[in-house]
Design a protein around this motif. Structure first.
Motif, PDB file in Angstrom:
ATOM      1  N   THR A  32       8.083 -10.710  13.401  1.00 19.11           N
ATOM      2  CA  THR A  32       9.131 -10.004  12.836  1.00 19.11           C
ATOM      3  C   THR A  32       9.899  -9.447  11.545  1.00 19.11           C
ATOM      4  O   THR A  32      10.141 -10.174  10.908  1.00 19.11           O
ATOM      5  CB  THR A  32      10.072  -9.555  14.118  1.00 19.11           C
ATOM      6  N   ILE A  33       8.602  -8.177  11.001  1.00 17.15           N
ATOM      7  CA  ILE A  33       9.268  -8.290   8.967  1.00 17.15           C
ATOM      8  C   ILE A  33      10.213  -7.316   8.784  1.00 17.15           C
ATOM      9  O   ILE A  33       9.610  -5.954   9.354  1.00 17.15           O
ATOM     10  CB  ILE A  33       7.911  -8.280   8.295  1.00 17.15           C
ATOM     11  N   GLN A  34      10.210  -6.666   7.960  1.00 14.24           N
ATOM     12  CA  GLN A  34      10.965  -5.498   7.573  1.00 14.24           C
ATOM     13  C   GLN A  34      10.553  -5.536   6.431  1.00 14.24           C
ATOM     14  O   GLN A  34       9.833  -5.691   5.117  1.00 14.24           O
ATOM     15  CB  GLN A  34      12.473  -5.369   6.896  1.00 14.24           C
ATOM     16  N   ALA A  35       8.998  -4.390   6.700  1.00  9.25           N
ATOM     17  CA  ALA A  35       7.692  -4.033   5.255  1.00  9.25           C
ATOM     18  C   ALA A  35       8.461  -2.908   4.971  1.00  9.25           C
ATOM     19  O   ALA A  35       9.321  -2.549   5.257  1.00  9.25           O
ATOM     20  CB  ALA A  35       6.069  -3.338   6.183  1.00  9.25           C
ATOM     21  N   GLN A  36       7.485  -3.039   3.341  1.00 13.88           N
ATOM     22  CA  GLN A  36       7.941  -2.542   2.425  1.00 13.88           C
ATOM     23  C   GLN A  36       7.411  -1.216   2.129  1.00 13.88           C
ATOM     24  O   GLN A  36       7.394  -0.814   1.466  1.00 13.88           O
ATOM     25  CB  GLN A  36       8.447  -2.827   1.287  1.00 13.88           C
ATOM     26  N   SER A  37       5.925  -1.281   2.153  1.00 17.53           N
ATOM     27  CA  SER A  37       4.734  -0.371   2.273  1.00 17.53           C
ATOM     28  C   SER A  37       3.486  -0.748   3.560  1.00 17.53           C
ATOM     29  O   SER A  37       3.678  -1.488   3.744  1.00 17.53           O
ATOM     30  CB  SER A  37       4.563  -0.297   0.359  1.00 17.53           C
ATOM     31  N   ARG A  38       2.802  -0.182   3.252  1.00 21.75           N
ATOM     32  CA  ARG A  38       1.598   0.512   3.762  1.00 21.75           C
ATOM     33  C   ARG A  38       1.016  -0.837   3.254  1.00 21.75           C
ATOM     34  O   ARG A  38       0.057  -1.525   3.848  1.00 21.75           O
ATOM     35  CB  ARG A  38       0.491   1.404   3.836  1.00 21.75           C
ATOM     36  N   ASP A  39       0.932  -0.771   2.075  1.00 27.05           N
ATOM     37  CA  ASP A  39      -0.469  -2.040   1.347  1.00 27.05           C
ATOM     38  C   ASP A  39       0.567  -3.420   1.654  1.00 27.05           C
ATOM     39  O   ASP A  39      -0.660  -4.148   1.743  1.00 27.05           O
ATOM     40  CB  ASP A  39       0.713  -1.640  -0.433  1.00 27.05           C
ATOM     41  N   GLN A  40       1.374  -3.668   1.614  1.00 23.81           N
ATOM     42  CA  GLN A  40       2.353  -4.883   2.074  1.00 23.81           C
ATOM     43  C   GLN A  40       1.861  -5.293   3.628  1.00 23.81           C
ATOM     44  O   GLN A  40       0.993  -6.467   3.577  1.00 23.81           O
ATOM     45  CB  GLN A  40       3.447  -4.958   1.709  1.00 23.81           C
ATOM     46  N   LEU A  41       1.302  -4.196   3.783  1.00 27.58           N
ATOM     47  CA  LEU A  41       1.224  -4.862   5.845  1.00 27.58           C
ATOM     48  C   LEU A  41      -0.132  -4.823   5.245  1.00 27.58           C
ATOM     49  O   LEU A  41      -0.479  -6.075   6.332  1.00 27.58           O
ATOM     50  CB  LEU A  41       1.442  -3.485   6.742  1.00 27.58           C
ATOM     51  N   ASP A  42      -1.200  -4.233   4.970  1.00 28.74           N
ATOM     52  CA  ASP A  42      -3.034  -4.320   5.048  1.00 28.74           C
ATOM     53  C   ASP A  42      -2.829  -5.989   4.503  1.00 28.74           C
ATOM     54  O   ASP A  42      -4.041  -6.303   5.222  1.00 28.74           O
ATOM     55  CB  ASP A  42      -3.221  -3.518   4.012  1.00 28.74           C
ATOM     56  N   ALA A  43      -1.909  -5.887   3.044  1.00 27.41           N
ATOM     57  CA  ALA A  43      -2.531  -7.823   2.318  1.00 27.41           C
ATOM     58  C   ALA A  43      -2.532  -8.489   3.486  1.00 27.41           C
ATOM     59  O   ALA A  43      -3.197  -9.724   3.475  1.00 27.41           O
ATOM     60  CB  ALA A  43      -1.535  -7.171   1.590  1.00 27.41           C
ATOM     61  N   LEU A  44      -1.283  -8.550   4.490  1.00 30.09           N
ATOM     62  CA  LEU A  44      -0.383  -8.942   5.476  1.00 30.09           C
ATOM     63  C   LEU A  44      -1.373  -9.862   5.844  1.00 30.09           C
ATOM     64  O   LEU A  44      -2.111 -10.969   6.669  1.00 30.09           O
ATOM     65  CB  LEU A  44       0.873  -8.980   5.965  1.00 30.09           C
ATOM     66  N   TYR A  45      -2.041  -8.233   6.986  1.00 33.63           N
ATOM     67  CA  TYR A  45      -3.024  -8.735   8.278  1.00 33.63           C
ATOM     68  C   TYR A  45      -4.463  -9.092   7.249  1.00 33.63           C
ATOM     69  O   TYR A  45      -4.978  -9.872   8.047  1.00 33.63           O
ATOM     70  CB  TYR A  45      -3.452  -6.410   8.379  1.00 33.63           C
ATOM     71  N   ARG A  46      -4.591  -8.776   6.530  1.00 34.33           N
ATOM     72  CA  ARG A  46      -6.271  -9.217   5.877  1.00 34.33           C
ATOM     73  C   ARG A  46      -6.367 -10.604   5.469  1.00 34.33           C
ATOM     74  O   ARG A  46      -7.781 -10.814   5.767  1.00 34.33           O
ATOM     75  CB  ARG A  46      -6.476  -8.701   4.383  1.00 34.33           C
ATOM     76  N   GLU A  47      -5.182 -10.972   4.902  1.00 34.69           N
ATOM     77  CA  GLU A  47      -4.424 -12.784   4.681  1.00 34.69           C
ATOM     78  C   GLU A  47      -4.660 -13.939   6.153  1.00 34.69           C
ATOM     79  O   GLU A  47      -5.059 -14.525   6.364  1.00 34.69           O
ATOM     80  CB  GLU A  47      -3.978 -13.226   4.164  1.00 34.69           C
ATOM     81  N   LEU A  48      -4.076 -12.494   7.304  1.00 35.57           N
ATOM     82  CA  LEU A  48      -4.255 -13.526   8.751  1.00 35.57           C
ATOM     83  C   LEU A  48      -5.684 -13.706   9.320  1.00 35.57           C
ATOM     84  O   LEU A  48      -6.175 -14.333   9.533  1.00 35.57           O
ATOM     85  CB  LEU A  48      -3.388 -12.711   9.568  1.00 35.57           C
ATOM     86  N   CYS A  49      -6.458 -12.586   8.988  1.00 39.88           N
ATOM     87  CA  CYS A  49      -7.610 -12.479   9.137  1.00 39.88           C
ATOM     88  C   CYS A  49      -8.391 -13.318   8.886  1.00 39.88           C
ATOM     89  O   CYS A  49      -9.476 -14.292   9.392  1.00 39.88           O
ATOM     90  CB  CYS A  49      -7.948 -10.803   8.704  1.00 39.88           C
ATOM     91  N   TYR A  50      -8.039 -13.880   7.462  1.00 32.26           N
ATOM     92  CA  TYR A  50      -9.240 -15.157   7.251  1.00 32.26           C
ATOM     93  C   TYR A  50      -9.081 -16.519   7.547  1.00 32.26           C
ATOM     94  O   TYR A  50      -9.586 -17.055   6.983  1.00 32.26           O
ATOM     95  CB  TYR A  50      -8.562 -14.763   5.508  1.00 32.26           C
ATOM     96  N   HIS A  51      -7.668 -16.277   8.007  1.00 34.52           N
ATOM     97  CA  HIS A  51      -7.187 -18.210   8.084  1.00 34.52           C
ATOM     98  C   HIS A  51      -8.314 -18.091   9.755  1.00 34.52           C
ATOM     99  O   HIS A  51      -8.480 -17.769  10.029  1.00 34.52           O
ATOM    100  CB  HIS A  51      -6.029 -18.029   8.920  1.00 34.52           C
ATOM    101  N   PRO A  52      -8.968 -19.135   9.071  1.00 38.03           N
ATOM    102  CA  PRO A  52      -9.537 -19.738   9.699  1.00 38.03           C
ATOM    103  C   PRO A  52      -9.701 -20.451  11.505  1.00 38.03           C
ATOM    104  O   PRO A  52      -9.851 -19.923  12.255  1.00 38.03           O
ATOM    105  CB  PRO A  52     -10.500 -21.220   9.050  1.00 38.03           C
ATOM    106  N   ALA A  53      -8.455 -20.356  12.049  1.00 35.86           N
ATOM    107  CA  ALA A  53      -7.656 -20.213  13.013  1.00 35.86           C
ATOM    108  C   ALA A  53      -7.722 -19.384  14.265  1.00 35.86           C
ATOM    109  O   ALA A  53      -7.279 -19.309  14.916  1.00 35.86           O
ATOM    110  CB  ALA A  53      -7.343 -21.758  13.258  1.00 35.86           C
ATOM    111  N   VAL A  54      -7.295 -18.505  13.094  1.00 34.83           N
ATOM    112  CA  VAL A  54      -7.228 -16.633  13.737  1.00 34.83           C
ATOM    113  C   VAL A  54      -8.523 -16.525  14.145  1.00 34.83           C
ATOM    114  O   VAL A  54      -9.489 -16.507  13.911  1.00 34.83           O
ATOM    115  CB  VAL A  54      -6.463 -16.468  12.700  1.00 34.83           C
ATOM    116  N   VAL A  55      -7.985 -15.199  15.697  1.00 36.48           N
ATOM    117  CA  VAL A  55      -8.511 -14.909  16.675  1.00 36.48           C
ATOM    118  C   VAL A  55      -8.537 -13.682  16.471  1.00 36.48           C
ATOM    119  O   VAL A  55      -9.581 -12.909  16.558  1.00 36.48           O
ATOM    120  CB  VAL A  55      -8.544 -15.651  18.017  1.00 36.48           C
TER     121      VAL A  55
END
Length: 72
Positions: free
Chosen positions: A46-69
């Motif tokens: 749970t985070i306190q998001a500051q912007s939609r761009d922040q959330l999008d960047a977080l989502y993208r980087e998490l998706c690139y992690h090799p163990a993430v399904v």
């Protein structure tokens, strides 16, 4: 919520990614729950998001992690 294979440094990697995008995130609040057979791990952060761009960047980087399904 992040689902991934229980291998290596999955939880540590997720925490590091979240901290890069949300430096005020408290890792002690990260909730982890293994799957029934123990092959996967669900992580809730749970985070306190500051912007939609922040959330999008977080989502993208998490998706690139090799163990993430899956990232919800």
């Amino acid at each position: 919520k992040i689902m991934g294979r229980r291998e290596g440094d999955f939880a540590q990697g997720v925490m590091e990614i979240v901290l890069r995008h949300s430096p005020d995130f408290d890792p002690k609040t990260m909730e982890m729950r293994p799957s029934r057979k123990g092959k996967y791990l669900g992580i809730t952060v749970t985070i306190q998001a500051q912007s939609r761009d922040q959330l999008d960047a977080l989502y993208r980087e998490l998706c690139y992690h090799p163990a993430v399904v899956m990232v919800l």
